[in-house]
Design a protein around this motif. Structure first.
Motif, PDB file in Angstrom:
ATOM      1  N   GLU A  65      54.400  35.321  42.546  1.00 45.72           N
ATOM      2  CA  GLU A  65      54.276  36.234  43.690  1.00 45.72           C
ATOM      3  C   GLU A  65      52.831  36.855  43.624  1.00 45.72           C
ATOM      4  OE1 GLU A  65      55.467  40.463  45.641  1.00 45.72           O
ATOM      5  OE2 GLU A  65      56.434  39.674  44.088  1.00 45.72           O
ATOM      6  N   TYR A  66      51.853  37.015  42.681  1.00 39.76           N
ATOM      7  CA  TYR A  66      50.770  37.562  42.721  1.00 39.76           C
ATOM      8  C   TYR A  66      49.208  36.665  42.930  1.00 39.76           C
ATOM      9  CZ  TYR A  66      52.946  41.900  41.210  1.00 39.76           C
ATOM     10  OH  TYR A  66      53.876  42.962  41.273  1.00 39.76           O
ATOM     11  N   PRO A  67      49.417  35.631  42.785  1.00 36.25           N
ATOM     12  CA  PRO A  67      48.375  34.664  43.157  1.00 36.25           C
ATOM     13  C   PRO A  67      48.208  33.712  43.935  1.00 36.25           C
ATOM     14  CG  PRO A  67      49.444  34.359  40.685  1.00 36.25           C
ATOM     15  CD  PRO A  67      50.394  35.048  41.410  1.00 36.25           C
ATOM     16  N   GLY A  68      49.021  34.375  45.021  1.00 38.31           N
ATOM     17  CA  GLY A  68      49.289  34.047  46.632  1.00 38.31           C
ATOM     18  C   GLY A  68      48.783  35.358  47.132  1.00 38.31           C
ATOM     19  N   LYS A  69      48.338  36.643  46.896  1.00 36.76           N
ATOM     20  CA  LYS A  69      48.648  37.506  47.634  1.00 36.76           C
ATOM     21  C   LYS A  69      47.165  37.874  47.273  1.00 36.76           C
ATOM     22  CE  LYS A  69      52.576  40.593  47.111  1.00 36.76           C
ATOM     23  NZ  LYS A  69      53.898  42.117  46.981  1.00 36.76           N
ATOM     24  N   MET A  70      46.232  37.521  45.603  1.00 36.71           N
ATOM     25  CA  MET A  70      45.401  37.526  45.661  1.00 36.71           C
ATOM     26  C   MET A  70      44.040  36.706  46.709  1.00 36.71           C
ATOM     27  SD  MET A  70      45.947  37.141  41.028  1.00 36.71           S
ATOM     28  CE  MET A  70      44.474  37.129  40.849  1.00 36.71           C
ATOM     29  N   ASN A  71      44.922  35.444  46.546  1.00 29.26           N
ATOM     30  CA  ASN A  71      44.473  34.287  47.362  1.00 29.26           C
ATOM     31  C   ASN A  71      44.029  35.301  48.998  1.00 29.26           C
ATOM     32  OD1 ASN A  71      43.577  32.169  48.300  1.00 29.26           O
ATOM     33  ND2 ASN A  71      45.321  31.287  48.884  1.00 29.26           N
ATOM     34  N   ARG A 108      47.627  28.306  35.390  1.00 27.98           N
ATOM     35  CA  ARG A 108      46.864  27.044  37.197  1.00 27.98           C
ATOM     36  C   ARG A 108      48.284  27.800  38.810  1.00 27.98           C
ATOM     37  NH1 ARG A 108      50.589  24.663  32.051  1.00 27.98           N
ATOM     38  NH2 ARG A 108      52.634  25.639  32.478  1.00 27.98           N
ATOM     39  N   LYS A 109      48.608  28.003  38.860  1.00 27.76           N
ATOM     40  CA  LYS A 109      48.835  29.109  39.658  1.00 27.76           C
ATOM     41  C   LYS A 109      47.501  29.984  40.127  1.00 27.76           C
ATOM     42  CE  LYS A 109      52.649  30.142  42.391  1.00 27.76           C
ATOM     43  NZ  LYS A 109      53.331  29.028  42.698  1.00 27.76           N
ATOM     44  N   LEU A 110      47.243  30.238  39.305  1.00 26.45           N
ATOM     45  CA  LEU A 110      45.490  30.817  40.007  1.00 26.45           C
ATOM     46  C   LEU A 110      44.753  29.769  40.624  1.00 26.45           C
ATOM     47  CD1 LEU A 110      44.724  33.576  37.008  1.00 26.45           C
ATOM     48  CD2 LEU A 110      45.269  34.606  38.828  1.00 26.45           C
ATOM     49  N   ARG A 111      45.310  28.383  39.760  1.00 28.33           N
ATOM     50  CA  ARG A 111      44.084  27.334  40.199  1.00 28.33           C
ATOM     51  C   ARG A 111      44.431  27.293  41.185  1.00 28.33           C
ATOM     52  NH1 ARG A 111      40.014  25.910  36.122  1.00 28.33           N
ATOM     53  NH2 ARG A 111      39.509  24.280  38.128  1.00 28.33           N
ATOM     54  N   GLU A 112      45.151  26.496  41.458  1.00 25.81           N
ATOM     55  CA  GLU A 112      46.395  26.276  43.277  1.00 25.81           C
ATOM     56  C   GLU A 112      45.988  27.201  44.201  1.00 25.81           C
ATOM     57  OE1 GLU A 112      50.615  26.339  41.299  1.00 25.81           O
ATOM     58  OE2 GLU A 112      50.724  24.823  40.161  1.00 25.81           O
ATOM     59  N   ASN A 113      45.609  28.121  43.429  1.00 29.70           N
ATOM     60  CA  ASN A 113      45.501  29.448  44.374  1.00 29.70           C
ATOM     61  C   ASN A 113      43.822  28.948  44.976  1.00 29.70           C
ATOM     62  OD1 ASN A 113      48.003  30.701  46.082  1.00 29.70           O
ATOM     63  ND2 ASN A 113      48.923  30.213  44.150  1.00 29.70           N
ATOM     64  N   GLY A 114      43.547  28.256  44.226  1.00 35.87           N
ATOM     65  CA  GLY A 114      41.653  28.463  44.582  1.00 35.87           C
ATOM     66  C   GLY A 114      41.124  29.680  43.569  1.00 35.87           C
ATOM     67  N   ILE A 115      41.103  30.258  42.542  1.00 37.09           N
ATOM     68  CA  ILE A 115      41.021  31.795  42.271  1.00 37.09           C
ATOM     69  C   ILE A 115      40.794  31.152  40.515  1.00 37.09           C
ATOM     70  CG2 ILE A 115      41.334  33.680  41.237  1.00 37.09           C
ATOM     71  CD1 ILE A 115      43.564  34.200  43.393  1.00 37.09           C
ATOM     72  N   ALA A 116      38.994  31.148  39.836  1.00 33.15           N
ATOM     73  CA  ALA A 116      39.617  30.515  39.364  1.00 33.15           C
ATOM     74  C   ALA A 116      39.480  31.872  38.236  1.00 33.15           C
ATOM     75  CB  ALA A 116      38.075  30.359  38.841  1.00 33.15           C
ATOM     76  N   PRO A 117      40.366  31.977  37.228  1.00 30.80           N
ATOM     77  CA  PRO A 117      40.066  32.420  36.166  1.00 30.80           C
ATOM     78  C   PRO A 117      39.282  32.372  34.997  1.00 30.80           C
ATOM     79  CG  PRO A 117      41.365  30.474  35.047  1.00 30.80           C
ATOM     80  CD  PRO A 117      41.263  30.429  36.629  1.00 30.80           C
ATOM     81  N   TYR A 118      38.535  33.486  34.721  1.00 31.52           N
ATOM     82  CA  TYR A 118      37.435  33.953  33.464  1.00 31.52           C
ATOM     83  C   TYR A 118      38.064  34.734  32.157  1.00 31.52           C
ATOM     84  CZ  TYR A 118      34.489  37.683  35.258  1.00 31.52           C
ATOM     85  OH  TYR A 118      34.777  38.415  35.665  1.00 31.52           O
ATOM     86  N   ALA A 119      37.324  34.125  30.634  1.00 28.85           N
ATOM     87  CA  ALA A 119      37.899  35.056  29.488  1.00 28.85           C
ATOM     88  C   ALA A 119      36.981  35.621  28.876  1.00 28.85           C
ATOM     89  CB  ALA A 119      39.143  33.518  28.891  1.00 28.85           C
ATOM     90  N   GLU A 120      37.662  37.165  29.401  1.00 28.44           N
ATOM     91  CA  GLU A 120      36.526  38.073  28.065  1.00 28.44           C
ATOM     92  C   GLU A 120      37.442  38.053  26.750  1.00 28.44           C
ATOM     93  OE1 GLU A 120      35.584  42.867  28.158  1.00 28.44           O
ATOM     94  OE2 GLU A 120      37.429  41.889  30.030  1.00 28.44           O
ATOM     95  N   LEU A 121      37.192  37.851  25.831  1.00 33.11           N
ATOM     96  CA  LEU A 121      37.014  37.621  25.199  1.00 33.11           C
ATOM     97  C   LEU A 121      36.935  38.495  24.065  1.00 33.11           C
ATOM     98  CD1 LEU A 121      37.066  33.691  23.717  1.00 33.11           C
ATOM     99  CD2 LEU A 121      39.349  35.003  24.619  1.00 33.11           C
ATOM    100  N   ILE A 122      37.594  39.286  23.702  1.00 28.00           N
ATOM    101  CA  ILE A 122      36.968  41.029  23.371  1.00 28.00           C
ATOM    102  C   ILE A 122      37.801  41.469  21.155  1.00 28.00           C
ATOM    103  CG2 ILE A 122      36.388  41.497  25.386  1.00 28.00           C
ATOM    104  CD1 ILE A 122      38.850  43.374  25.431  1.00 28.00           C
TER     105      ILE A 122
END
Length: 493
Positions: A65-71, A108-122
């Motif tokens: 649900e949420y990646p579409g809302k984010m887009n 994968r779902k984020l990328r399908e919605n045009g959203i680029a994930p980036y990782a914060e490693l902490i």
């Protein structure tokens, strides 16, 4: 009927034949008018992102649900943080990484919605220091300065083991993640508490963060050579620390990350992105240029508007309103990518889990903005419009004093559409409201105008102001100006 007007460029006769004109830096301006910053709306459209959020606990329904809302809200970046101590368990030296399947599905779902994930490693990992720590202790770093330099094998942050984790992460998500942020506000969270030293200038702890950072960067690139490495986001209060340890890591850095929050030492109650720029953005831009770091990102800005949270003023105890916070976000969304040329601008307010935990006023304003600017052409040429200028005159005499502090942009959406964006840099309070204004805009080229529309991003309304061409200038009559962005849509035939 199209109304046309034309300005010729590059001829001495033009400058001498028109009164009240001057040549400045090979660009023509109306005397007394401010030059407009010309840019592309695509830079605004593609810059907005979420504040840090852990994807480990996302459910299947949330992923669906949420990646579409984010887009739909215009989110283009998702900052996913991964605590090392939550991913690697077991015994020290025999890593067992718990990469959960839902993370891959979410990316994968984020990328399908045009959203680029980036990782914060902490974070560190207590299994390497012989520590028995509660989840709360690990999350909030509630522990004394207990690192013993004589026993480096018990280092909570263990650079070599952390690097192994980062390399394994990069290999696991190499198809979906390109950018990696290493740490987060490292002076405040973990390093100064563990290693000791001066939190402000990085003495003692700074060199340890550099070792940790370099181990991670090298390990990531050994698995994914094209990866882009981001420094842990820094507050302006830690600028001196960054200056001191940046030489140790700069050769590995692609992006310098910053967190330009309002600082009570400089402004309070009515902070503005323009005001924050002087002390929390520009010094970092200059530092990045010194070390030839090509990009600066804002990985957190604003402040939380979740539930009933507000930003209390440290001197009065009063709080900035949710409307003020919404205005701050809307202004920053234009100001940072256009004025500061920052690629990613991630708002503190966007926590995705448990629904969109963002105050409705800010959420609606950002949704409205995205509805008008999405689908922008990233290749449209801005060259013909450089040198445009504008004069904004408020029609209410008591408000005329604000005319000298207007932030103005001409932003191109396509060859057929532009937005004149402007707001008063005064404040973002609840009482300023709309003020009627007239606008004169001068283009340094021949332009025909088909129609105009004025958009109110706060309530999603629009109006059609009167306009005409007087002489060689576009005259926009009876539009409005306020302390949040007004978008005058200009359509060309």
């Amino acid at each position: 009927m199209n109304l046309g007007f034309c300005l010729m460029l590059g001829c001495a006769s033009f400058a001498s034949s028109v009164t009240n004109r001057a040549v400045k830096y090979e660009t023509y301006y109306k005397e007394g008018a401010d030059p407009i910053l010309v840019g592309r709306l695509s830079d605004v459209e593609k810059s907005f992102g979420t504040m840090r959020d852990s994807p480990i606990s996302w459910t299947d329904s949330e992923i669906a649900e949420y990646p579409g809302k984010m887009n739909a809200a215009g989110v283009k970046w998702y900052r996913a943080y991964f605590d090392w101590n939550q991913v690697e368990a077991g015994k020290a030296g025999t890593p067992k990484y718990g990469f959960t399947p839902n993370v891959s599905a979410l990316f994968r779902k984020l990328r399908e919605n045009g959203i680029a994930p980036y990782a914060e490693l902490i974070n560190g990992n207590p299994i390497y220091a012989g520590l028995q720590m509660s989840d709360t202790d690990q999350r909030d770093f509630i522990f004394p300065n207990i690192f013993d330099p004589a026993k480096p094998e018990l280092d909570y942050f263990k650079p070599k083991a952390f690097g192994d984790f980062c390399g394994a992460f990069a290999q696991k998500y190499q198809d979906t993640v390109q950018y990696y942020e290493i740490g987060n506000e490292s002076g405040r969270y973990g390093f100064s508490q563990w290693y000791g030293g001066n939190i402000s200038n990085g003495a003692v702890w700074g060199k340890h963060y550099a070792e940790y950072f370099n181990a991670c960067a090298d390990s990531i690139r050994s698995k994914r050579p094209a990866a882009k490495i981001i420094t842990g986001g820094m507050l302006n209060s830690a600028f001196e620390a960054l200056k001191n340890y940046l030489p140790l890591i700069a050769s590995r850095v692609n992006v310098l990350a910053i967190h330009p929050y309002p600082d009570p030492a400089y402004d309070y109650m009515t902070p503005t992105p323009e005001g924050v720029y002087a002390y929390a953005v520009k010094p970092f831009l200059d530092l990045a240029a010194k070390y030839q770091i090509p990009e600066v990102w804002i990985t957190e800005f604003g402040w939380t508007t979740t539930k009933n949270a507000t930003a209390p003023d440290p001197k009065t105890g009063e709080s900035t309103s949710v409307l003020g916070q919404a205005k701050y976000l809307a202004r920053g969304r234009f100001f940072y990518p256009i004025r500061c040329k920052i690629k990613a601008v991630c708002a503190f307010t966007w926590t995705i889990n448990n629904e969109f935990e963002i105050q409705p006023t800010a959420k609606d304003m950002l949704h409205n903005l995205n509805g008008w600017i999405q689908g922008s052409d990233s290749t449209v040429s801005i060259a013909p419009y450089k040198g445009a200028s504008a004069e904004i005159r408020m029609l209410n005499p008591p408000d005329a004093k604000y005319t000298s502090s207007v932030e103005t942009y001409l932003l191109l959406k396509s060859t057929k559409k532009a937005f004149l964006v402007f707001w008063i840099k005064k404040t973002q309070d609840d009482v300023f409201g709309h003020r009627n204004a007239n606008v004169q805009i001068l283009f340094p080229r021949g332009v025909s105008v088909a129609n105009l529309t004025s958009h109110d991003i706060l309530d999603d309304s629009l109006s059609v102001p009167a306009y005409a061409v007087k002489g060689k200038e576009l005259m926009i009559k009876n539009t409005w100006i306020s302390d949040y962005p007004n978008l005058v849509e200009i359509n060309f035939p």
